[in-house]
Design a protein around this motif. Structure first.
Motif, PDB file in Angstrom:
ATOM      1  N   ALA A  61      88.017   8.993 -54.092  1.00  0.00           N
ATOM      2  CA  ALA A  61      88.257   7.615 -53.641  1.00  0.00           C
ATOM      3  C   ALA A  61      89.412   7.546 -52.657  1.00  0.00           C
ATOM      4  CB  ALA A  61      88.541   6.722 -54.849  1.00  0.00           C
ATOM      5  N   THR A  62      89.280   6.657 -51.676  1.00  0.00           N
ATOM      6  CA  THR A  62      90.346   6.481 -50.678  1.00  0.00           C
ATOM      7  C   THR A  62      91.482   5.667 -51.296  1.00  0.00           C
ATOM      8  OG1 THR A  62      89.362   4.440 -49.905  1.00  0.00           O
ATOM      9  CG2 THR A  62      88.677   6.475 -48.805  1.00  0.00           C
ATOM     10  N   PRO A  63      92.700   5.874 -50.777  1.00  0.00           N
ATOM     11  CA  PRO A  63      93.838   5.101 -51.301  1.00  0.00           C
ATOM     12  C   PRO A  63      93.600   3.601 -51.213  1.00  0.00           C
ATOM     13  CG  PRO A  63      94.583   6.857 -49.861  1.00  0.00           C
ATOM     14  CD  PRO A  63      93.107   6.858 -49.780  1.00  0.00           C
ATOM     15  N   GLU A  64      92.946   3.136 -50.130  1.00  0.00           N
ATOM     16  CA  GLU A  64      92.708   1.701 -49.966  1.00  0.00           C
ATOM     17  C   GLU A  64      91.823   1.171 -51.086  1.00  0.00           C
ATOM     18  OE1 GLU A  64      92.043   3.881 -47.403  1.00  0.00           O
ATOM     19  OE2 GLU A  64      94.040   3.545 -46.544  1.00  0.00           O
ATOM     20  N   LEU A  65      90.732   1.914 -51.345  1.00  0.00           N
ATOM     21  CA  LEU A  65      89.795   1.512 -52.393  1.00  0.00           C
ATOM     22  C   LEU A  65      90.489   1.491 -53.743  1.00  0.00           C
ATOM     23  CD1 LEU A  65      86.920   0.597 -52.681  1.00  0.00           C
ATOM     24  CD2 LEU A  65      86.242   2.982 -53.087  1.00  0.00           C
ATOM     25  N   LEU A  66      91.324   2.556 -53.964  1.00  0.00           N
ATOM     26  CA  LEU A  66      92.073   2.640 -55.231  1.00  0.00           C
ATOM     27  C   LEU A  66      92.944   1.409 -55.409  1.00  0.00           C
ATOM     28  CD1 LEU A  66      93.291   6.339 -55.628  1.00  0.00           C
ATOM     29  CD2 LEU A  66      91.891   5.015 -57.219  1.00  0.00           C
ATOM     30  N   ALA A  67      93.674   1.043 -54.367  1.00  0.00           N
ATOM     31  CA  ALA A  67      94.582  -0.103 -54.430  1.00  0.00           C
ATOM     32  C   ALA A  67      93.794  -1.371 -54.721  1.00  0.00           C
ATOM     33  CB  ALA A  67      95.344  -0.244 -53.125  1.00  0.00           C
ATOM     34  N   LYS A  68      92.639  -1.495 -54.088  1.00  0.00           N
ATOM     35  CA  LYS A  68      91.814  -2.680 -54.271  1.00  0.00           C
ATOM     36  C   LYS A  68      91.312  -2.765 -55.720  1.00  0.00           C
ATOM     37  CE  LYS A  68      87.754  -4.918 -52.324  1.00  0.00           C
ATOM     38  NZ  LYS A  68      86.623  -4.403 -53.070  1.00  0.00           N
ATOM     39  N   THR A  69      90.876  -1.607 -56.232  1.00  0.00           N
ATOM     40  CA  THR A  69      90.361  -1.586 -57.600  1.00  0.00           C
ATOM     41  C   THR A  69      91.470  -1.885 -58.592  1.00  0.00           C
ATOM     42  OG1 THR A  69      88.838   0.114 -56.871  1.00  0.00           O
ATOM     43  CG2 THR A  69      88.978  -0.236 -59.228  1.00  0.00           C
ATOM     44  N   ARG A  70      92.666  -1.324 -58.313  1.00  0.00           N
ATOM     45  CA  ARG A  70      93.806  -1.604 -59.202  1.00  0.00           C
ATOM     46  C   ARG A  70      94.071  -3.098 -59.263  1.00  0.00           C
ATOM     47  NH1 ARG A  70      96.884   2.788 -56.851  1.00  0.00           N
ATOM     48  NH2 ARG A  70      96.489   4.637 -58.106  1.00  0.00           N
ATOM     49  N   GLN A  71      93.980  -3.713 -58.098  1.00  0.00           N
ATOM     50  CA  GLN A  71      94.219  -5.152 -58.039  1.00  0.00           C
ATOM     51  C   GLN A  71      93.139  -5.889 -58.837  1.00  0.00           C
ATOM     52  OE1 GLN A  71      94.190  -6.678 -54.061  1.00  0.00           O
ATOM     53  NE2 GLN A  71      95.484  -8.404 -54.571  1.00  0.00           N
ATOM     54  N   GLU A  72      91.895  -5.400 -58.679  1.00  0.00           N
ATOM     55  CA  GLU A  72      90.769  -6.011 -59.373  1.00  0.00           C
ATOM     56  C   GLU A  72      90.959  -5.905 -60.897  1.00  0.00           C
ATOM     57  OE1 GLU A  72      86.154  -5.039 -60.040  1.00  0.00           O
ATOM     58  OE2 GLU A  72      86.959  -4.381 -58.118  1.00  0.00           O
ATOM     59  N   PHE A  73      91.387  -4.714 -61.371  1.00  0.00           N
ATOM     60  CA  PHE A  73      91.643  -4.508 -62.801  1.00  0.00           C
ATOM     61  C   PHE A  73      92.897  -5.253 -63.270  1.00  0.00           C
ATOM     62  CE2 PHE A  73      89.440  -0.072 -63.090  1.00  0.00           C
ATOM     63  CZ  PHE A  73      88.214  -0.683 -62.930  1.00  0.00           C
ATOM     64  N   GLY A  74      93.748  -5.610 -62.328  1.00  0.00           N
ATOM     65  CA  GLY A  74      95.007  -6.275 -62.684  1.00  0.00           C
ATOM     66  C   GLY A  74      96.081  -5.321 -63.122  1.00  0.00           C
ATOM     67  N   ILE A  75      95.907  -4.003 -62.856  1.00  0.00           N
ATOM     68  CA  ILE A  75      96.896  -3.046 -63.344  1.00  0.00           C
ATOM     69  C   ILE A  75      97.976  -2.755 -62.315  1.00  0.00           C
ATOM     70  CG2 ILE A  75      95.495  -1.940 -65.122  1.00  0.00           C
ATOM     71  CD1 ILE A  75      94.665   0.122 -63.092  1.00  0.00           C
ATOM     72  N   ASP A  76      97.990  -3.545 -61.233  1.00  0.00           N
ATOM     73  CA  ASP A  76      99.078  -3.379 -60.257  1.00  0.00           C
ATOM     74  C   ASP A  76     100.262  -4.270 -60.581  1.00  0.00           C
ATOM     75  OD1 ASP A  76      97.555  -5.627 -59.851  1.00  0.00           O
ATOM     76  OD2 ASP A  76      97.909  -5.668 -57.678  1.00  0.00           O
ATOM     77  N   ARG A  77     100.063  -5.139 -61.564  1.00  0.00           N
ATOM     78  CA  ARG A  77     101.129  -6.091 -61.899  1.00  0.00           C
ATOM     79  C   ARG A  77     102.079  -5.515 -62.958  1.00  0.00           C
ATOM     80  NH1 ARG A  77      97.573 -10.771 -63.808  1.00  0.00           N
ATOM     81  NH2 ARG A  77      96.522  -8.937 -64.653  1.00  0.00           N
ATOM     82  N   PRO A  78     103.255  -6.174 -63.184  1.00  0.00           N
ATOM     83  CA  PRO A  78     104.180  -5.669 -64.222  1.00  0.00           C
ATOM     84  C   PRO A  78     103.505  -5.663 -65.591  1.00  0.00           C
ATOM     85  CG  PRO A  78     105.196  -7.433 -62.927  1.00  0.00           C
ATOM     86  CD  PRO A  78     103.790  -7.343 -62.494  1.00  0.00           C
ATOM     87  N   LEU A  79     103.942  -4.729 -66.463  1.00  0.00           N
ATOM     88  CA  LEU A  79     103.327  -4.565 -67.792  1.00  0.00           C
ATOM     89  C   LEU A  79     103.372  -5.852 -68.609  1.00  0.00           C
ATOM     90  CD1 LEU A  79     104.415  -1.007 -68.992  1.00  0.00           C
ATOM     91  CD2 LEU A  79     102.123  -1.812 -68.409  1.00  0.00           C
ATOM     92  N   ALA A  80     104.531  -6.555 -68.558  1.00  0.00           N
ATOM     93  CA  ALA A  80     104.681  -7.773 -69.366  1.00  0.00           C
ATOM     94  C   ALA A  80     103.619  -8.799 -68.958  1.00  0.00           C
ATOM     95  CB  ALA A  80     106.083  -8.355 -69.198  1.00  0.00           C
ATOM     96  N   THR A  81     103.415  -8.956 -67.655  1.00  0.00           N
ATOM     97  CA  THR A  81     102.392  -9.897 -67.179  1.00  0.00           C
ATOM     98  C   THR A  81     101.018  -9.486 -67.680  1.00  0.00           C
ATOM     99  OG1 THR A  81     103.712  -9.918 -65.171  1.00  0.00           O
ATOM    100  CG2 THR A  81     101.620 -11.123 -65.113  1.00  0.00           C
ATOM    101  N   GLN A  82     100.753  -8.174 -67.560  1.00  0.00           N
ATOM    102  CA  GLN A  82      99.461  -7.664 -68.030  1.00  0.00           C
ATOM    103  C   GLN A  82      99.252  -7.977 -69.507  1.00  0.00           C
ATOM    104  OE1 GLN A  82      98.341  -3.606 -67.149  1.00  0.00           O
ATOM    105  NE2 GLN A  82      99.759  -3.574 -65.436  1.00  0.00           N
ATOM    106  N   TYR A  83     100.337  -7.746 -70.321  1.00  0.00           N
ATOM    107  CA  TYR A  83     100.216  -7.956 -71.765  1.00  0.00           C
ATOM    108  C   TYR A  83      99.891  -9.412 -72.068  1.00  0.00           C
ATOM    109  CZ  TYR A  83     101.426  -8.813 -76.588  1.00  0.00           C
ATOM    110  OH  TYR A  83     101.382  -9.227 -77.886  1.00  0.00           O
ATOM    111  N   PHE A  84     100.686 -10.330 -71.438  1.00  0.00           N
ATOM    112  CA  PHE A  84     100.492 -11.750 -71.783  1.00  0.00           C
ATOM    113  C   PHE A  84      99.133 -12.256 -71.324  1.00  0.00           C
ATOM    114  CE2 PHE A  84     105.155 -11.673 -72.336  1.00  0.00           C
ATOM    115  CZ  PHE A  84     105.166 -12.141 -73.643  1.00  0.00           C
ATOM    116  N   GLU A  85      98.701 -11.767 -70.176  1.00  0.00           N
ATOM    117  CA  GLU A  85      97.363 -12.131 -69.703  1.00  0.00           C
ATOM    118  C   GLU A  85      96.298 -11.676 -70.700  1.00  0.00           C
ATOM    119  OE1 GLU A  85      95.031 -11.868 -65.579  1.00  0.00           O
ATOM    120  OE2 GLU A  85      96.802 -13.038 -66.029  1.00  0.00           O
TER     121      GLU A  85
END
Lengths: 315, 320
Positions: free
Chosen positions: A43-67
């Motif tokens: 996978a290309t870095p761009e695609l990876l970044a996009k997928t991370r954003q889609e999964f929501g795992i690019d955000r801080p852990l605390a935000t991820q947990y509360f979400e």
């Protein structure tokens, strides 16, 4: 009594929240990037970044947990990293299947342990009581999956009485459902029944030695009726404790047994999710399992106060 | 007509004799004390009368109750269950553990009436239970009936046990050290209660204790037991003022807090009660007896004249 139940309920809620943090934290610190797993090494870095954003795992852990935990409250466990399907509905389906299995396993265990344990206790000085104790000792030593393999070999392969695996929901065909449930339930319940027999036996023996049982006989009850009316309720207190612990063990045992009998329960869902590195699904399943165990403990605590009047006063 | 007749009772475990040739009667409404040190076999005798012996104890001889047409020794559990709690009842030594911890005490009193059908239904039995709790002088009986055992004191629990025992007006009440576990002040009131309650109902009482003062306070007649045998019998007055058996005299001396020996110490009986099966042949007391002679190698027989008897070759104060 109400105060105590409320206190227990509060403990349940607090432990559930702590457990959710622990489950989330443990999986968050695992090495490996879900986006990378989902897309593969090319996978290309761009695609990876996009997928991370889609999964929501690019955000801080605390935000991820509360979400995540906020969603859980409304039954939304997020979408699978692998199939992109919502996890919640599948969890509910699978949990239903596992509950049938665990419930049936517990029933088998109780049907074995209560009569066998009481019998072994009443006859603990005689040969027949020792035979039961010996058999239960043997049962304790056999792992559930070994019991499963033997049962399948005998009843499915040789005698062809029952299916070797598979699952029919009860609404589709109740008879097929029961015949499919029988062997897995026996595999789970035999071992737990053997363990439970030993606890039932020893707590009934303890109760048989109690002065109040002699009082019951002095009142004009035969030994059997004295045990039935005055003994069993008091003997059930330690047994209920073990029962609570065993339900947790049965849940874990179900993971293996579901695999052996190809049953679409939480256990097989968990194993699939683990091998697919579907972390969000694993997280949801583990949380549900932990909640189930906590809930059982809560019910056991409440049962205590119902069974033992001495615990009701202390507040 | 005696309420309870025990004849040649023999109890043993694996061939070791624990109680040998015990015979006595308790008349209707009579109060009889059975005394002796720990290990003398008095509790075991009471347990045998109730038919509550552990499986490993073998019993021979005869135990009969008035109004019961079969012998209690060798009776089936079913036969015994019909007699226990109805024709005879027992109050045990340990009030703290004798009641079911998870059942309201009123229900425990009501149960004994329901088992034997002496009250037609639950409501009537419960009402009778409250009345009985009042009769054993528990404060606020209706409220006490709803309490669990752990909410009551030892003395109160023993009153509940007495209420249970008396519920069906049994012909015989057996009390096995019912006040030993209680405070002295509570003890005196409990004894008074047992006395008056049995007197009012005409219940025969077999009262087991090691405490001579308790017997003097409660009973009319006394049986002294040692080494699984009856060694002296008679009215409380005769036995306590003019004991014939050296063992009885020893017991009396030991409980007299003013009498001292030549060293200024309280008197005791020399030695200790031997373990089961370790009593000497002949007179069981001879290895602790200061008056023992060669005759004592042969077992003396308890001969009774008008309820007064002793088993000794060298009785205190010479042969009667």
């Amino acid at each position: 009594m109400t105060v105590q139940i409320l206190r227990r309920a509060l403990i349940f809620v607090v432990s559930a929240l702590v457990a959710s943090v622990a489950v989330f934290g443990l999986l968050a610190v695992l090495p490996g990037d879900p986006a990378q797993v989902a897309l593969g090494v090319s996978a290309t870095p761009e695609l990876l970044a996009k997928t991370r954003q889609e999964f929501g795992i690019d955000r801080p852990l605390a935000t991820q947990y509360f979400e995540w935990i906020g969603g859980v409250f409304s039954g939304d466990f997020g979408n699978s990293y692998v199939t992109r399907e919502p996890i919640g509905p599948q969890l509910v389906d699978r949990l239903g299947v596992t509950m049938w299995l665990v419930g049936a396993g517990m029933l088998v265990a109780l049907l074995i342990a209560l009569p066998a344990g009481v019998f072994a206790a009443v006859r603990h000085r005689r040969a027949s009581g020792s035979v039961i104790s010996g058999l239960s000792q043997l049962g304790v030593a056999v792992p559930g999956f070994v019991a499963a393999i033997i049962l399948v070999q005998v009843f499915a392969v040789q005698l062809r009485w029952l299916p070797a695996g598979g699952w029919t929901p009860p609404i589709v065909d109740p008879l097929d459902f029961l015949s499919g449930l029988l062997l897995p339930a026996l595999s789970l319940g035999l071992v737990q029944g053997a363990v439970l027999t030993r606890y039932v036996r020893s707590s009934v023996i303890d109760v048989l030695r109690e002065d109040y049982l002699r009082t019951a006989r002095a009142k004009g009850l035969t030994p059997y009726r004295a045990l039935l009316r005055h003994g069993l309720r008091n003997a059930s207190v330690p047994v209920v404790t073990v029962l609570g612990l065993q339900l947790a063990t049965l849940l874990i045992g179900a993971v293996v047994i579901e695999r052996v009998f190809v049953i679409p329960g939480l256990g097989s869902m968990l194993l699939d999710a683990v091998s697919n590195r579907d972390l969000l699904t694993v997280q949801g399943i583990v949380l549900v399992l932990v909640l189930a165990v906590l809930l059982v403990n809560f019910v056991v605590d409440v049962l205590y106060t119902v069974l033992n009047p001495r615990l009701r006063q202390a507040s | 007509m005696s309420a309870l007749t025990v004849d040649s009772l023999e109890l043993s475990v694996a061939g070791i004799p624990l109680v040998t040739g015990v015979s006595f009667t308790v008349g209707a409404g009579e109060r009889v004390g059975l005394i002796g040190e720990s290990g003398s076999g008095k509790s075991l005798t009471a347990t045998a009368v109730m038919g509550l012996l552990p499986d490993e104890v073998d019993a021979a001889g005869s135990v009969r109750l008035s109004d019961v047409d079969h012998d209690l020794v060798g009776a089936t559990e079913k036969q015994l269950a019909r007699v226990r709690g109805r024709r005879m009842a027992m109050v045990f030594q340990e009030p703290m553990s004798a009641l079911n911890p998870s059942m309201r005490v009123g229900d425990q009193v009501a149960e004994i009436m329901l088992i034997h059908g002496t009250r037609p239904d639950k409501a009537t039995a419960r009402a009778a239970a409250v009345e009985l709790l009042g009769q054993v002088r528990l404060p606020e009986p209706a409220e006490t009936a709803r309490a669990y055992p752990h909410q009551l004191s030892g003395g109160q629990r023993q009153r509940v046990m007495l209420a249970i025992a008396l519920a069906n007006d049994p012909a015989v009440l057996i009390c096995d050290e019912p006040t030993t576990a209680l405070d002295v002040t509570v003890q005196a009131r409990m004894l008074e209660l047992i006395r008056t309650a049995t007197e009012e109902r005409g219940t025969a009482l077999l009262f087991i204790t090691h405490d001579l003062a308790v017997v003097a306070q409660t009973c009319e007649r006394v049986l002294v037991m040692y080494g699984g045998r009856l060694v002296e019998t008679g009215s409380v007055k005769e036995v306590f003022t003019a004991p014939k058996h050296p063992y009885t005299r020893g017991l009396l001396d030991a409980s007299d807090l003013e009498a001292v020996d030549e060293h200024g110490r309280l008197r005791t009986i020399p030695g200790a009660v031997p373990g089961a099966g370790e009593f000497p042949g002949g007179c069981v007391f001879r290895n602790r007896c200061t008056d023992a002679t060669g005759d004592c190698a042969e077992a003396p027989v308890l001969s009774e004249v008008d309820d007064r008897g002793f088993a000794c070759w060298n009785p205190v104060g010479g042969p009667a």
